[in-house]
Write a protein that holds these residues in place. Structure first.
Motif, PDB file in Angstrom:
ATOM      1  N   ARG A   1       2.092  18.454 -16.225  1.00  0.00           N
ATOM      2  CA  ARG A   1       1.095  17.384 -16.143  1.00  0.00           C
ATOM      3  C   ARG A   1      -0.145  17.728 -15.338  1.00  0.00           C
ATOM      4  O   ARG A   1      -0.963  16.841 -15.078  1.00  0.00           O
ATOM      5  N   VAL A   2      -0.287  18.980 -14.907  1.00  0.00           N
ATOM      6  CA  VAL A   2      -1.403  19.291 -14.035  1.00  0.00           C
ATOM      7  C   VAL A   2      -2.732  19.051 -14.746  1.00  0.00           C
ATOM      8  O   VAL A   2      -2.915  19.390 -15.903  1.00  0.00           O
TER       9      VAL A   2
ATOM     10  N   ARG B   1       9.403  22.748  -9.244  1.00  0.00           N
ATOM     11  CA  ARG B   1       8.147  23.444  -9.504  1.00  0.00           C
ATOM     12  C   ARG B   1       7.704  23.422 -10.960  1.00  0.00           C
ATOM     13  O   ARG B   1       6.521  23.554 -11.250  1.00  0.00           O
ATOM     14  N   GLY B   2       8.621  23.242 -11.886  1.00  0.00           N
ATOM     15  CA  GLY B   2       8.218  23.200 -13.284  1.00  0.00           C
ATOM     16  C   GLY B   2       7.440  21.948 -13.655  1.00  0.00           C
ATOM     17  O   GLY B   2       6.706  21.929 -14.647  1.00  0.00           O
ATOM     18  N   ARG B   3       7.562  20.893 -12.863  1.00  0.00           N
ATOM     19  CA  ARG B   3       6.930  19.619 -13.214  1.00  0.00           C
ATOM     20  C   ARG B   3       5.415  19.681 -13.174  1.00  0.00           C
ATOM     21  O   ARG B   3       4.739  19.030 -13.974  1.00  0.00           O
TER      22      ARG B   3
ATOM     23  N   ARG C   1       5.933  11.493  -9.315  1.00  0.00           N
ATOM     24  CA  ARG C   1       7.176  12.037  -9.882  1.00  0.00           C
ATOM     25  C   ARG C   1       7.227  13.555  -9.856  1.00  0.00           C
ATOM     26  O   ARG C   1       7.960  14.185 -10.611  1.00  0.00           O
ATOM     27  N   LEU C   2       6.454  14.158  -8.980  1.00  0.00           N
ATOM     28  CA  LEU C   2       6.535  15.602  -8.809  1.00  0.00           C
ATOM     29  C   LEU C   2       7.649  15.984  -7.847  1.00  0.00           C
ATOM     30  O   LEU C   2       8.072  17.140  -7.799  1.00  0.00           O
ATOM     31  N   ALA C   3       8.120  15.020  -7.071  1.00  0.00           N
ATOM     32  CA  ALA C   3       9.255  15.204  -6.163  1.00  0.00           C
ATOM     33  C   ALA C   3      10.115  13.956  -6.220  1.00  0.00           C
ATOM     34  O   ALA C   3       9.632  12.872  -6.551  1.00  0.00           O
TER      35      ALA C   3
ATOM     36  N   GLU D   1      -3.677  20.326  -3.856  1.00  0.00           N
ATOM     37  CA  GLU D   1      -3.215  21.493  -4.590  1.00  0.00           C
ATOM     38  C   GLU D   1      -1.691  21.554  -4.500  1.00  0.00           C
ATOM     39  O   GLU D   1      -1.126  21.439  -3.414  1.00  0.00           O
ATOM     40  N   VAL D   2      -1.051  21.723  -5.638  1.00  0.00           N
ATOM     41  CA  VAL D   2       0.407  21.753  -5.686  1.00  0.00           C
ATOM     42  C   VAL D   2       0.855  23.100  -6.237  1.00  0.00           C
ATOM     43  O   VAL D   2       0.525  23.458  -7.369  1.00  0.00           O
TER      44      VAL D   2
END
Length: 264
Positions: A98-99, A92-94, A61-63, A33-34
């Motif tokens: 793509r979630v 946080r917008g990423r 590529r979330l961080a 969970e992100v």
């Protein structure tokens, strides 16, 4: 976190049947969970989950760095494990772009990808030239078995190792999933940097494995099994030295953009 357990079994022989047992690698669902949103459910060995989470955030590529992962909270639930990740504000917008909640098995899959147009995600920078020579690759391969305790106990785990230019193994991670083992390794190095020149993995070289190596910025990826066409193309596109079918007596250089292994 326990990585294996013993299970009873029946031992079949040509002339009889007897009682036996086998130590098994634990495979469990791990929900990631992100920032409060479900991102993926990985079937994996529930160990080194903090390192896995950091590596997974980087390769997805979330961080962009370990510092972008503000918090990792792994805990056991009734149906499996949950890893709650909190990203830095700037990242946080990423997750909203793509979630996608999906289940990944131990063989393939790209998380958070909604369509084929998103497959070729950007890779920052040019891959560096490898410093290791052939002897270092064989030295690393020779030393890998001793760094695989889970596989030695169960015969069911992949390993990913970070190696220096001399072929010394500086870090190793294991998991029932080859992708997960490499994400754990990348997270381990992000949290505690080591002088790694190349990665050595005990699996086939697929697109995803090459992509993760590119994100990690390693100079070379070496695998004990064969590469796929897309893996070779991805390595060539980004200048990653790629070595396949690593055996004690021979290896196959599939991409050598820096002429690290010139023909005589």
């Amino acid at each position: 976190m326990t990585s294996s357990r013993v299970a009873p079994a029946a031992m079949l022989r040509p002339g009889d049947i007897g009682a036996g047992e086998r130590r098994l690698a634990i495979e469990a669902p791990v929900a990631v969970e992100v920032d409060g949103l479900g991102y993926a459910v990985m079937m994996m060995t529930p160990a080194e989950l903090e390192a896995f989470a950091v590596g997974f955030m980087l390769t997805e590529r979330l961080a962009d760095s370990a510092a972008d992962v503000a918090d990792v909270d792994p805990f056991a639930g009734e149906a499996g494990w949950i890893v709650r990740v909190t990203l830095a504000e700037r990242c946080r917008g990423r997750i909203h772009d793509r979630v996608r909640h999906r289940t990944s098995d131990t063989s393939c899959g790209l998380c958070g990808i909604a369509g084929l147009e998103q497959l070729r995600r950007p890779v920052a920078g040019r891959t560096p030239a490898p410093q290791a020579k052939a002897a270092a690759l064989f030295a690393a391969l020779d030393g890998l078995r001793a760094r695989q305790p889970l596989n030695a106990a169960t015969g069911a785990a992949h390993a990913a190792a970070a190696c220096d230019a001399a072929g010394a193994i500086v870090a190793t991670c294991e998991d029932v999933g080859r992708h997960n083992a490499l994400d754990k390794l990348i997270g381990t190095l992000a949290l505690a940097p080591q002088n790694a020149d190349f990665f050595l993995v005990t699996s086939r070289l697929s697109f995803e494995m090459v992509d993760k190596a590119l994100v990690a910025g390693v100079a070379m990826l070496v695998g004990v099994s064969a590469p796929t066409t897309l893996a070779v193309e991805h390595a060539r596109l980004h200048g990653l030295t790629l070595v396949a079918l690593a055996r004690p007596d021979a290896m196959l250089v599939m991409n050598d953009p820096w002429a690290a292994f010139p023909l005589p």
